[in-house]
Motif scaffolding. Structure first.
Motif, PDB file in Angstrom:
ATOM      1  N   ASN A 154      72.720  29.145  12.953  1.00  0.00           N
ATOM      2  CA  ASN A 154      72.390  29.883  14.170  1.00  0.00           C
ATOM      3  C   ASN A 154      72.225  31.375  13.900  1.00  0.00           C
ATOM      4  O   ASN A 154      72.840  31.934  12.987  1.00  0.00           O
ATOM      5  N   HIS A 155      71.417  32.013  14.745  1.00  0.00           N
ATOM      6  CA  HIS A 155      71.189  33.453  14.669  1.00  0.00           C
ATOM      7  C   HIS A 155      71.883  34.165  15.821  1.00  0.00           C
ATOM      8  O   HIS A 155      72.199  33.556  16.847  1.00  0.00           O
ATOM      9  N   ASP A 156      72.070  35.450  15.645  1.00  0.00           N
ATOM     10  CA  ASP A 156      72.515  36.290  16.756  1.00  0.00           C
ATOM     11  C   ASP A 156      71.432  36.248  17.827  1.00  0.00           C
ATOM     12  O   ASP A 156      70.275  36.595  17.557  1.00  0.00           O
ATOM     13  N   PRO A 157      71.753  35.786  19.056  1.00  0.00           N
ATOM     14  CA  PRO A 157      70.714  35.684  20.090  1.00  0.00           C
ATOM     15  C   PRO A 157      70.200  37.032  20.587  1.00  0.00           C
ATOM     16  O   PRO A 157      69.187  37.088  21.264  1.00  0.00           O
ATOM     17  N   GLY A 158      70.878  38.109  20.235  1.00  0.00           N
ATOM     18  CA  GLY A 158      70.398  39.432  20.635  1.00  0.00           C
ATOM     19  C   GLY A 158      71.152  39.986  21.838  1.00  0.00           C
ATOM     20  O   GLY A 158      71.815  39.257  22.580  1.00  0.00           O
ATOM     21  N   LYS A 159      71.027  41.263  22.002  1.00  0.00           N
ATOM     22  CA  LYS A 159      71.740  41.975  23.071  1.00  0.00           C
ATOM     23  C   LYS A 159      71.396  41.385  24.436  1.00  0.00           C
ATOM     24  O   LYS A 159      70.242  41.173  24.777  1.00  0.00           O
ATOM     25  N   GLY A 160      72.438  41.127  25.229  1.00  0.00           N
ATOM     26  CA  GLY A 160      72.252  40.620  26.582  1.00  0.00           C
ATOM     27  C   GLY A 160      71.944  39.151  26.663  1.00  0.00           C
ATOM     28  O   GLY A 160      71.685  38.637  27.756  1.00  0.00           O
ATOM     29  N   ARG A 161      71.981  38.433  25.537  1.00  0.00           N
ATOM     30  CA  ARG A 161      71.630  37.004  25.546  1.00  0.00           C
ATOM     31  C   ARG A 161      72.777  36.118  25.089  1.00  0.00           C
ATOM     32  O   ARG A 161      72.562  34.975  24.714  1.00  0.00           O
ATOM     33  N   HIS A 162      73.974  36.644  25.123  1.00  0.00           N
ATOM     34  CA  HIS A 162      75.116  35.879  24.632  1.00  0.00           C
ATOM     35  C   HIS A 162      75.716  35.020  25.746  1.00  0.00           C
ATOM     36  O   HIS A 162      76.896  35.111  26.073  1.00  0.00           O
ATOM     37  N   ARG A 163      74.878  34.176  26.328  1.00  0.00           N
ATOM     38  CA  ARG A 163      75.334  33.301  27.405  1.00  0.00           C
ATOM     39  C   ARG A 163      75.576  31.880  26.925  1.00  0.00           C
ATOM     40  O   ARG A 163      76.099  31.058  27.659  1.00  0.00           O
ATOM     41  N   GLY A 164      75.151  31.606  25.709  1.00  0.00           N
ATOM     42  CA  GLY A 164      75.343  30.269  25.176  1.00  0.00           C
ATOM     43  C   GLY A 164      76.773  30.042  24.726  1.00  0.00           C
ATOM     44  O   GLY A 164      77.626  30.934  24.768  1.00  0.00           O
ATOM     45  N   MET A 165      77.033  28.845  24.251  1.00  0.00           N
ATOM     46  CA  MET A 165      78.376  28.466  23.822  1.00  0.00           C
ATOM     47  C   MET A 165      78.532  28.655  22.327  1.00  0.00           C
ATOM     48  O   MET A 165      77.594  28.446  21.556  1.00  0.00           O
TER      49      MET A 165
END
Length: 213
Positions: A154-165
Motif C-alpha cells: 500500500n501507498h500513502d493515500p496523501g494528505k486529507g485522504r486517510h479515511r481508509g482502514m
C-alpha cells in the motif's frame, strides 16, 4: 443458438508462458534488498525473509544458508500507462527499482522488522509478461504477505485522504507514519499472529524451489 465449433484462438499456451517467466524470475540471484542499486526496467520481484520474527520461523528456516525457497511476497512494477493499454514501446524508466525502494522504506520503518533480513530476486522483463508471471508465482507459492497479511504494497493515500482502514500488515508490523493516520482495525497483532500460525499449518512451506534447475 448454433454452437460455434471453431477452436479458441491461442497463439501460445498461457500456462507455458507463465511458467517460463516464473522460472526466469526464480533463477535470478537473491540479493539483499538494502544493497540494490538503481537500475532501469520494469518487471517482477520476489522477497524472502531470513530474520527471527517468531511467527515467521518456518519461512526463515526455508531460506537459511542461502537456499531461498519460500517467498514472503511477490510483486510487480509496470511502466506508467501500461495499465491503460499504452504504447507497446513504452520506456519503463526505473519503475522496478523504484517499487523495490518503496518497499525498502516500509521495512525500514517497521518497528519489528529489519531490512537486513530481506532478500530479493528481480527480473526485468517486457511489460506484456509481467502480470502473467506475477499471477503464476503467487498461485504457486501463496506468499504470506500476498495472502492473509495484506497491505505491504500500500501507498500513502496523501494528505486529507486517510479515511481508509489500516492494513493487516500495518497492524502486525507497525511503524509507517502515514498508516498511523488511518482508521484502526478490530484485529489485534496477537489475533493476526494466530491466523499466520493457522495459515502456515494449512500451507506449510514447500520443499525445494520448484523452478530450480
Amino acid at each position: 443458438m448454433k454452437r460455434d465449433d471453431r477452436a479458441r484462438y491461442n497463439p501460445l499456451d498461457r500456462l507455458s508462458l507463465a511458467e517460463s517467466v516464473g522460472r526466469a524470475a526464480m533463477n535470478q540471484p537473491a540479493e539483499p534488498i538494502a544493497d540494490i542499486e538503481k537500475f532501469e526496467g520494469a518487471g517482477l520481484y520476489v522477497f524472502y525473509y531470513v530474520g527471527d520474527f517468531p511467527v515467521y520461523e518456518a519461512l526463515s528456516a526455508r531460506n537459511s544458508a542461502g537456499s531461498f525457497h519460500e517467498p514472503i511476497y511477490v510483486g510487480k512494477a509496470i511502466p506508467k500507462g501500461g495499465r491503460k493499454g499504452g504504447s507497446l514501446d513504452l520506456d519503463p524508466g526505473a519503475v522496478l527499482y523504484q517499487r523495490i525502494t518503496q518497499h525498502r522504506r516500509s521495512l525500514e520503518e517497521a518497528t519489528n522488522l529489519d531490512v537486513a533480513d530481506f532478500y530479493c530476486r528481480r527480473l526485468v522483463v517486457d511489460d506484456i509478461w509481467i502480470s502473467l508471471g506475477e499471477t503464476l508465482l503467487i498461485a504457486k507459492f501463496k506468499p504470506l504477505w500476498n495472502s492473509i497479511i495484506d497491505g505491504f504494497g500500500n501507498h500513502d493515500p496523501g494528505k486529507g485522504r486517510h479515511r481508509g482502514m489500516k492494513s493487516r500488515w500495518d497492524v502486525l508490523h507497525p511503524g509507517r507514519s502515514w498508516a498511523e493516520r488511518l482508521k484502526p482495525r478490530e484485529e489485534t497483532a496477537d489475533a493476526l499472529i494466530e491466523e499466520v500460525k493457522d495459515f502456515l499449518r494449512q500451507h506449510p512451506p514447500a520443499g525445494k524451489n520448484p523452478f530450480e534447475e
